[in-house]
Design a protein around this motif. Structure first.
Motif, PDB file in Angstrom:
ATOM      1  N   UNK A   1       0.843  -1.187   0.000  1.00 64.77           N
ATOM      2  CA  UNK A   1       0.000   0.000   0.000  1.00 64.77           C
ATOM      3  C   UNK A   1       0.876   1.234   0.000  1.00 64.77           C
ATOM      4  N   UNK A   2       0.333   2.368   0.382  1.00 65.06           N
ATOM      5  CA  UNK A   2       1.101   3.616   0.331  1.00 65.06           C
ATOM      6  C   UNK A   2       2.176   3.682   1.411  1.00 65.06           C
ATOM      7  N   UNK A   3       3.340   4.167   1.031  1.00 69.74           N
ATOM      8  CA  UNK A   3       4.395   4.415   2.019  1.00 69.74           C
ATOM      9  C   UNK A   3       4.170   5.755   2.712  1.00 69.74           C
ATOM     10  N   UNK A   4       3.450   6.641   2.032  1.00 72.04           N
ATOM     11  CA  UNK A   4       3.084   7.939   2.608  1.00 72.04           C
ATOM     12  C   UNK A   4       1.610   8.187   2.321  1.00 72.04           C
ATOM     13  N   UNK A   5       0.824   8.311   3.374  1.00 70.25           N
ATOM     14  CA  UNK A   5      -0.620   8.487   3.203  1.00 70.25           C
ATOM     15  C   UNK A   5      -0.983   9.833   2.589  1.00 70.25           C
TER      16      UNK A   5
ATOM     17  N   UNK B   1       1.553   4.735  -3.469  1.00 72.84           N
ATOM     18  CA  UNK B   1       0.846   3.461  -3.258  1.00 72.84           C
ATOM     19  C   UNK B   1       1.662   2.287  -3.775  1.00 72.84           C
ATOM     20  N   UNK B   2       2.265   2.436  -4.929  1.00 73.73           N
ATOM     21  CA  UNK B   2       3.100   1.362  -5.461  1.00 73.73           C
ATOM     22  C   UNK B   2       2.274   0.173  -5.936  1.00 73.73           C
ATOM     23  N   UNK B   3       2.971  -0.936  -6.177  1.00 67.62           N
ATOM     24  CA  UNK B   3       2.320  -2.137  -6.695  1.00 67.62           C
ATOM     25  C   UNK B   3       1.784  -2.976  -5.544  1.00 67.62           C
ATOM     26  N   UNK B   4       0.508  -3.302  -5.601  1.00 62.66           N
ATOM     27  CA  UNK B   4      -0.133  -4.105  -4.558  1.00 62.66           C
ATOM     28  C   UNK B   4      -0.396  -5.504  -5.111  1.00 62.66           C
ATOM     29  N   UNK B   5       0.039  -6.550  -4.401  1.00 60.13           N
ATOM     30  CA  UNK B   5      -0.199  -7.913  -4.897  1.00 60.13           C
ATOM     31  C   UNK B   5      -1.688  -8.196  -5.041  1.00 60.13           C
ATOM     32  N   UNK B   6      -2.020  -8.972  -6.045  1.00 61.91           N
ATOM     33  CA  UNK B   6      -3.399  -9.420  -6.201  1.00 61.91           C
ATOM     34  C   UNK B   6      -3.405 -10.940  -6.236  1.00 61.91           C
ATOM     35  N   UNK B   7      -4.432 -11.528  -5.668  1.00 61.34           N
ATOM     36  CA  UNK B   7      -4.527 -12.980  -5.625  1.00 61.34           C
ATOM     37  C   UNK B   7      -5.921 -13.425  -6.061  1.00 61.34           C
ATOM     38  N   UNK B   8      -6.025 -14.706  -6.386  1.00 57.62           N
ATOM     39  CA  UNK B   8      -7.289 -15.291  -6.830  1.00 57.62           C
ATOM     40  C   UNK B   8      -7.822 -16.207  -5.733  1.00 57.62           C
ATOM     41  N   UNK B   9      -9.072 -16.009  -5.375  1.00 55.76           N
ATOM     42  CA  UNK B   9      -9.733 -16.840  -4.367  1.00 55.76           C
ATOM     43  C   UNK B   9     -10.980 -17.456  -4.993  1.00 55.76           C
TER      44      UNK B   9
ATOM     45  N   UNK C   1     -10.514   2.345  -8.719  1.00 59.10           N
ATOM     46  CA  UNK C   1     -11.153   3.081  -9.818  1.00 59.10           C
ATOM     47  C   UNK C   1     -10.372   4.342 -10.183  1.00 59.10           C
ATOM     48  N   UNK C   2      -9.911   5.107  -9.164  1.00 62.85           N
ATOM     49  CA  UNK C   2      -9.074   6.294  -9.386  1.00 62.85           C
ATOM     50  C   UNK C   2      -8.038   6.367  -8.282  1.00 62.85           C
ATOM     51  N   UNK C   3      -6.955   7.075  -8.528  1.00 64.16           N
ATOM     52  CA  UNK C   3      -5.897   7.198  -7.520  1.00 64.16           C
ATOM     53  C   UNK C   3      -6.391   7.962  -6.292  1.00 64.16           C
ATOM     54  N   UNK C   4      -7.300   8.921  -6.503  1.00 65.11           N
ATOM     55  CA  UNK C   4      -7.816   9.712  -5.375  1.00 65.11           C
ATOM     56  C   UNK C   4      -8.656   8.850  -4.443  1.00 65.11           C
TER      57      UNK C   4
ATOM     58  N   UNK D   1      -7.761   7.662  -0.478  1.00 63.74           N
ATOM     59  CA  UNK D   1      -8.770   7.956   0.548  1.00 63.74           C
ATOM     60  C   UNK D   1      -9.137   6.691   1.320  1.00 63.74           C
ATOM     61  N   UNK D   2      -9.238   5.581   0.603  1.00 62.43           N
ATOM     62  CA  UNK D   2      -9.549   4.304   1.257  1.00 62.43           C
ATOM     63  C   UNK D   2      -8.461   3.942   2.265  1.00 62.43           C
ATOM     64  N   UNK D   3      -7.205   4.096   1.868  1.00 62.81           N
ATOM     65  CA  UNK D   3      -6.098   3.749   2.763  1.00 62.81           C
ATOM     66  C   UNK D   3      -6.045   4.677   3.981  1.00 62.81           C
ATOM     67  N   UNK D   4      -6.368   5.942   3.793  1.00 63.83           N
ATOM     68  CA  UNK D   4      -6.378   6.885   4.921  1.00 63.83           C
ATOM     69  C   UNK D   4      -7.447   6.504   5.940  1.00 63.83           C
ATOM     70  N   UNK D   5      -8.637   6.202   5.433  1.00 60.73           N
ATOM     71  CA  UNK D   5      -9.730   5.805   6.332  1.00 60.73           C
ATOM     72  C   UNK D   5      -9.391   4.505   7.055  1.00 60.73           C
ATOM     73  N   UNK D   6      -8.796   3.570   6.326  1.00 64.79           N
ATOM     74  CA  UNK D   6      -8.441   2.280   6.910  1.00 64.79           C
ATOM     75  C   UNK D   6      -7.386   2.449   7.997  1.00 64.79           C
ATOM     76  N   UNK D   7      -6.377   3.257   7.721  1.00 64.51           N
ATOM     77  CA  UNK D   7      -5.322   3.502   8.706  1.00 64.51           C
ATOM     78  C   UNK D   7      -5.879   4.179   9.956  1.00 64.51           C
TER      79      UNK D   7
END
Length: 463
Positions: free
Chosen positions: A265-269, A275-283, A315-318, A322-328
């Motif tokens: 995820x992001x190194x700086x909120x 944000x960089x590259x986030x791994x994706x997996x299949x479930x 969907x967008x970088x913004x 925002x999702x990561x900020x709320x989660x943190x």
């Protein structure tokens, strides 16, 4: 005798039996082949021979696919991960010279260890790319490219000489918690899933030990393995390079000022570009393969892995930042307090684990993949017993795997070490005890002490 030559990988290939049905098109069956330096004729012959062996064995046991073909000088290991798909691996045998004669040591590398390599490689591939058939049905050429990209790198990580029972079992180290602490963990996970509807699954670890997982056992096992043997060690190595002083740090200092951070995820909120590259997996959810982003958040020794529906956060970088900020903001304060509570329990567990170090043992529960051992003090560390003892553990485990019934094995080595293997109710226990002048009664008493002090009524031991 000369020094033994270690086992090396001769070839590794994947093919599909529905391709190359016409004469002269047999090479089309090949989806991946190593080494690619082998010419196409040699590749086709290897695949053709393997397919012939598969069909021949299938006439005698249609419900049990071929697993291993052993000759004096070579061995082939087979694995059918999906219908019409076969994975084949051929290692060389360990050899040395006795005068002018070459001696082959076929028992140096165990069949189960080789099969575990094939099965693990497929499970890791499926985790990050989905099953073979999904890409194959879309485009055979795309499937070949994807397999080449993944398995070319995976083969470099194969260490035939270092495979041991831990690699075969692929167990999970669980952290036992008291009722109160466990309820706090459950409440914490429930709050996350209630406040963030796109977080579908979660895993919580402390010091590489699993506390909670909302995934099924198969996905829990492979994701836990990825986190503890790949993602987290690589992250720690990168952190050590950044901060050379961390190499000398022998303990984690717990204080209220510590801040959590995203490993994926992001190194700086404050910056969406971080944000960089986030791994994706299949479930596989209800028979359908869905894509999830792997969001990993860490506070001291506590690691929270969240699987988020991939299309909901990108969907967008913004909207993503925002999702990561709320989660943190939501999980940061809560996971920090939870970490202190778990750390207290872990200190108690470590005091109790001093008893474990008196014995050399491996415990594995097939029902939940629980793994416990004094032979492997930490994940990613080699066993503290010699290869001969490990080979004996292997042989006993192989017998258990064949019999599928409650059994007990007892052996004494040339160095007066007693080895006990026991399976009961899908739980396996292997113990090595140095009792030079010990009798069967002595080793039986020691086993009772071990089981009573470490497992209580979980593992029954009858004399």
């Amino acid at each position: 005798m000369t020094e033994k030559s270690p086992s090396t990988l001769i070839n590794f290939f994947i093919f599909n039996t529905t391709l190359g049905q016409e004469e002269g098109t047999e090479h089309e069956k090949i989806l991946f082949y190593y080494p690619d330096a082998d010419n196409i004729d040699k590749q086709s012959r290897s695949v053709g021979l393997s397919e012939a062996i598969v069909h021949f064995c299938g006439t005698f046991a249609p419900d049990r696919p071929c697993e291993v073909v052993q000759t004096l000088k070579s061995r082939q290991v087979f694995y059918q991960p999906e219908e019409n798909f076969w994975m084949i691996m051929a290692p060389s045998e360990v050899t040395n010279k006795d005068g002018n004669n070459i001696v082959y040591h076929q028992d140096e590398v165990q069949d189960q260890a080789l099969q575990s390599i094939l099965m693990l490689s497929y499970k890791i591939f499926r985790l990050f790319n989905g099953p073979f058939s999904m890409t194959f049905n879309e485009s055979v050429d795309s499937c070949r490219e994807l397999l080449k990209h993944f398995f070319t790198r995976f083969i470099k990580s194969i260490k035939l000489a270092q495979q041991d029972l831990q690699d075969v079992l692929q167990g999970i180290r669980f952290l036992p918690l008291g009722k109160q602490q466990f309820l706090k963990v459950q409440q914490f996970i429930n709050l996350i899933e209630a406040n963030f509807s796109n977080i579908t699954y979660a895993q919580l670890l402390f010091d590489d030990q699993l506390i909670w997982s909302s995934l099924d056992l198969d996905h829990t096992q492979i994701l836990y393995g990825y986190l503890t043997t790949n993602l987290l060690p690589n992250h720690q190595e990168a952190e050590n390079i950044k901060d050379q002083n961390s190499k000398d740090s022998k303990s984690v200092i717990y204080n209220l000022d510590v801040q959590g951070k995203f490993i994926t995820g992001p190194t700086e909120l404050g910056h969406a570009a971080s944000i960089g590259k986030i791994p994706r997996i299949f479930i596989n959810k209800d028979g359908k393969w869905e894509i999830f982003a792997v969001i990993v958040y860490k506070v001291l020794d506590t690691v929270l892995c969240m699987l988020v529906k991939y299309d909901t956060i990108f969907p967008t970088s913004t909207s993503t930042i925002d999702f990561f900020r709320k989660l943190d903001k939501f999980i940061g304060p809560q996971i920090k307090q939870l970490t202190f509570d778990i750390a207290e329990q872990n200190i108690i567990n470590r005091r109790l684990s001093l008893t474990e170090m008196q014995y050399r043992f491996i415990y594995f529960n097939h029902m939940n993949c629980a793994f416990k051992s004094s032979i492997y003090p930490k994940i990613n560390q080699p066993a503290i017993i010699g290869p001969d003892l490990m080979r004996l553990f292997y042989d006993i485990h192989a017998e258990f795997d064949k019999s599928k019934s409650n059994e007990e094995f007892l052996a004494k080595t040339a160095t007066d070490c007693w080895v006990v293997g026991k399976i009961a109710d899908q739980r396996e226990l292997f113990v090595a005890q140095n009792l030079k002048n010990g009798s069967l009664l002595d080793i039986n008493d020691e086993m009772k002490k071990l089981v009573g002090s470490l497992f209580g009524n979980i593992f029954y031991f009858n004399s």
